[in-house]
Design an enzyme around this catalytic site. Structure first.
Site, PDB file in Angstrom:
ATOM      1  N   ASN A   7      21.667  56.655  33.925  1.00  0.00           N
ATOM      2  CA  ASN A   7      20.822  56.647  32.727  1.00  0.00           C
ATOM      3  C   ASN A   7      21.263  55.437  31.901  1.00  0.00           C
ATOM      4  O   ASN A   7      22.281  55.467  31.222  1.00  0.00           O
ATOM      5  CB  ASN A   7      21.036  57.952  31.954  1.00  0.00           C
ATOM      6  N   ARG A  90      16.954  57.386  35.433  1.00  0.00           N
ATOM      7  CA  ARG A  90      16.094  57.888  34.371  1.00  0.00           C
ATOM      8  C   ARG A  90      15.309  56.713  33.787  1.00  0.00           C
ATOM      9  O   ARG A  90      15.903  55.677  33.455  1.00  0.00           O
ATOM     10  CB  ARG A  90      16.951  58.514  33.275  1.00  0.00           C
ATOM     11  N   HIS A 179      11.383  63.775  26.672  1.00  0.00           N
ATOM     12  CA  HIS A 179      12.263  64.867  27.129  1.00  0.00           C
ATOM     13  C   HIS A 179      11.612  65.627  28.293  1.00  0.00           C
ATOM     14  O   HIS A 179      11.928  66.787  28.535  1.00  0.00           O
ATOM     15  CB  HIS A 179      12.547  65.902  26.019  1.00  0.00           C
ATOM     16  N   GLY A 209      17.789  68.874  19.903  1.00  0.00           N
ATOM     17  CA  GLY A 209      19.049  68.114  19.920  1.00  0.00           C
ATOM     18  C   GLY A 209      18.998  67.098  18.805  1.00  0.00           C
ATOM     19  O   GLY A 209      18.328  67.320  17.791  1.00  0.00           O
ATOM     20  N   ARG A 240      15.233  61.001  12.604  1.00  0.00           N
ATOM     21  CA  ARG A 240      13.805  60.648  12.651  1.00  0.00           C
ATOM     22  C   ARG A 240      13.005  61.587  11.762  1.00  0.00           C
ATOM     23  O   ARG A 240      13.286  62.788  11.712  1.00  0.00           O
ATOM     24  CB  ARG A 240      13.263  60.745  14.076  1.00  0.00           C
ATOM     25  N   PHE A 284      24.118  68.926  13.064  1.00  0.00           N
ATOM     26  CA  PHE A 284      23.876  70.255  12.500  1.00  0.00           C
ATOM     27  C   PHE A 284      25.165  71.019  12.188  1.00  0.00           C
ATOM     28  O   PHE A 284      25.173  71.890  11.327  1.00  0.00           O
ATOM     29  CB  PHE A 284      22.973  71.074  13.437  1.00  0.00           C
ATOM     30  N   ARG A 285      26.243  70.685  12.910  1.00  0.00           N
ATOM     31  CA  ARG A 285      27.511  71.368  12.601  1.00  0.00           C
ATOM     32  C   ARG A 285      27.970  71.013  11.194  1.00  0.00           C
ATOM     33  O   ARG A 285      28.391  71.882  10.431  1.00  0.00           O
ATOM     34  CB  ARG A 285      28.598  70.966  13.621  1.00  0.00           C
ATOM     35  N   GLY A 333      19.653  73.783  20.225  1.00  0.00           N
ATOM     36  CA  GLY A 333      19.002  74.933  20.868  1.00  0.00           C
ATOM     37  C   GLY A 333      19.991  75.820  21.598  1.00  0.00           C
ATOM     38  O   GLY A 333      19.901  77.048  21.565  1.00  0.00           O
ATOM     39  N   GLU A 384      19.662  67.495  32.532  1.00  0.00           N
ATOM     40  CA  GLU A 384      18.737  66.439  32.949  1.00  0.00           C
ATOM     41  C   GLU A 384      19.252  65.692  34.182  1.00  0.00           C
ATOM     42  O   GLU A 384      18.472  65.290  35.031  1.00  0.00           O
ATOM     43  CB  GLU A 384      18.491  65.474  31.774  1.00  0.00           C
TER      44      GLU A 384
HETATM   45  P1  AMP Z   1      21.915  66.584  21.996  1.00  0.00           P
HETATM   46  O1  AMP Z   1      21.054  65.472  21.471  1.00  0.00           O
HETATM   47  O2  AMP Z   1      21.169  67.559  22.855  1.00  0.00           O
HETATM   48  O3  AMP Z   1      23.197  66.093  22.623  1.00  0.00           O
HETATM   49  O4  AMP Z   1      22.355  67.433  20.713  1.00  0.00           O
HETATM   50  C1  AMP Z   1      23.265  66.915  19.774  1.00  0.00           C
HETATM   51  C2  AMP Z   1      23.221  67.742  18.518  1.00  0.00           C
HETATM   52  O5  AMP Z   1      23.462  69.122  18.800  1.00  0.00           O
HETATM   53  C3  AMP Z   1      24.305  67.378  17.530  1.00  0.00           C
HETATM   54  O6  AMP Z   1      23.941  66.287  16.752  1.00  0.00           O
HETATM   55  C4  AMP Z   1      24.398  68.638  16.712  1.00  0.00           C
HETATM   56  O7  AMP Z   1      23.458  68.536  15.656  1.00  0.00           O
HETATM   57  C5  AMP Z   1      23.977  69.743  17.635  1.00  0.00           C
HETATM   58  N1  AMP Z   1      25.095  70.640  17.974  1.00  0.00           N
HETATM   59  C6  AMP Z   1      26.025  70.494  18.910  1.00  0.00           C
HETATM   60  N2  AMP Z   1      26.903  71.530  18.892  1.00  0.00           N
HETATM   61  C7  AMP Z   1      26.506  72.346  17.891  1.00  0.00           C
HETATM   62  C8  AMP Z   1      26.985  73.585  17.346  1.00  0.00           C
HETATM   63  N3  AMP Z   1      28.077  74.184  17.839  1.00  0.00           N
HETATM   64  N4  AMP Z   1      26.298  74.147  16.315  1.00  0.00           N
HETATM   65  C9  AMP Z   1      25.200  73.561  15.811  1.00  0.00           C
HETATM   66  N5  AMP Z   1      24.700  72.386  16.274  1.00  0.00           N
HETATM   67  C10 AMP Z   1      25.340  71.794  17.302  1.00  0.00           C
END
Ligand code: AMP
Length: 397
Positions: A7, A90, A179, A209, A240, A284-285, A333, A384
């Site tokens: 990727n 990808r 996605h 995400g 975004r 989100f954490r 999610g 993915e």
């Molecule tokens: P992704 O783009 O799928 O890698 O998702 C990344 C995002 O998932 C991070 O920026 C967080 O906002 C969220 N994330 C990851 N772990 C957690 C968690 N334990 N609780 C809440 N949000 C999370």
């Protein structure tokens, strides 16, 4: 068969070597800061991560380093590169030309080049990865897997915008969706996991995400999705904006004295939950921690996000005249039980009830709705790379 999944981004490259028979990851990692200085992260299954700082003036040196690491005497995952029988790449944008994954050849490369206008940052990097692999691994069959392909089954009523139709005819301005590899993988996993016949099913996949999108999957085929011509449309995301009144572009340009690139930069990089919280965080954490400490803007950002997701679920239940199951996937999610709870609170009218104990679990396919919930709600971890590996094997074999 051992499949290398690549990727390629503009200054980074993620890779995984997967044994397609056992579907186990043999080694994985990433190259970062390509063209700046260079850092390789490499991890063989069951071993610690190794980080090597080394010059990577271009993607060629980066891929060379990955290949060396894969055959390294001590921590290599294969004895000889000849063991790698296929490579899966990808590709972000396949435009209207690619409805499914394809074997890479000159004609296909030319067609991807023609889609570059639609993804000027991503497609050139993806193509660089392909060309370098052709040079370094000549004769190894390669497959392109597109982020947009799964959404090509959408009907015109879902993908044509309310714009002069000539823009679609002349420039192919339409909804594409992104996605797709994840939406395809998760919808199949969801149907399998619940024992549903995917050919007679109404599924909604929420890929939440840093970038987020929702899709409606009717009888195994995507019929609508929230991202559009670009990944900017749809839900409020990490940085975004998601969907906004288009007139805001002109309004902000005038007020802030920005040109079109300046406004687009704000919409892509300074908006979303990051923008709403005045730059507190896009993660989100961090926002959940801040909200727990009483930060009102963090609370607002989280509630806007959950409200947005719930509205798309409602829209797609209407689009399919019902819904059998909903999947939550990707960073938020899969790992954000509070977001899932907040979304589910809007969905009582669909007869949805969450089992809060199951909602706290993570890391595996899990039904988090109660037995008497009218619609099954599940957490389905996306993968993915595995999806790209499966597509590659299917075409190469
Ligand atoms: P992704 O783009 O799928 O890698 O998702 C990344 C995002 O998932 C991070 O920026 C967080 O906002 C969220 N994330 C990851 N772990 C957690 C968690 N334990 N609780 C809440 N949000 C999370």
């Amino acid at each position: 068969m051992k499949v290398l999944v690549i990727n390629c981004g503009s200054s980074s490259l993620k890779y995984q070597l997967i044994d397609s028979d056992s579907e186990q990851v043999l080694a994985k990692g990433l190259c970062e800061r390509i063209g700046i200085d260079g850092r390789l992260t490499y991890q063989k299954a069951g071993c610690d991560k190794e980080i090597t700082e080394a010059a990577m003036p271009s993607h060629k040196e980066a891929i060379q380093m990955v290949l060396h690491a894969l055959v390294n005497d001590k921590t290599g995952a294969v004895k000889d590169l000849a063991e790698i029988e296929a490579i899966g790449h990808r590709i972000v944008h396949g435009g209207e030309k690619f409805e499914s994954s394809v074997i890479i050849n000159d004609e296909m490369i030319q067609a991807v080049e023609e889609c570059t206008e639609l993804a000027p940052l991503h497609n050139p990097a993806n193509l660089t990865g392909i060309r370098v692999c052709q040079e370094l691994m000549p004769g190894v069959p390669m497959v392109a897997v597109f982020d947009t392909a799964f959404h090509q089954t959408m009907p015109p009523k879902a993908y044509v915008y309310g714009l002069p139709y000539e823009y679609y005819e002349k420039y192919r301005v339409r909804r594409y969706g992104f996605h797709g590899t994840s939406h395809s993988f998760v919808s199949k996993e969801l149907a399998n996991f619940l024992g549903l016949d995917i050919n007679h099913s109404k599924l909604i996949v929420c890929h939440l995400g840093n970038g987020s999108s929702v899709s409606a999957v009717l009888n195994g085929k995507c019929v609508d999705t929230s991202m559009g011509l670009t990944p900017l449309e749809g839900l409020v995301m990490g940085t975004r904006s998601g969907s906004i009144d288009p007139a805001i572009v002109e309004f902000i340009a005038k007020k802030e004295n920005l040109d079109i690139d300046g406004v687009m930069n704000v919409l892509n990089k300074k908006s979303g939950v990051y923008g709403i919280t005045k730059g507190l965080s896009s993660d989100f954490r961090d926002l959940e921690d801040a909200a727990a400490e009483g930060n009102e803007l963090a609370k607002l950002a989280l509630s806007i996000f959950a409200y947005d997701v719930a509205k798309y679920i409602g829209a797609y239940a209407a689009a399919m005249n019902g819904v059998d199951a909903i999947a939550f996937t990707a960073g938020i999610g899969e790992n954000g039980p509070d977001t899932r709870t907040e979304v589910a609170e809007y969905l009582g009218y669909l007869g949805i009830k969450l089992d809060e104990e199951k909602n706290q679990m993570r890391g595996f396919n899990n039904k988090i709705s109660t037995e008497d919930s009218k619609v099954a709600v599940c957490v389905i971890p996306t993968n993915e790379e595995l999806a790209i590996c499966r597509e590659t094997v299917a075409l190469v074999k």
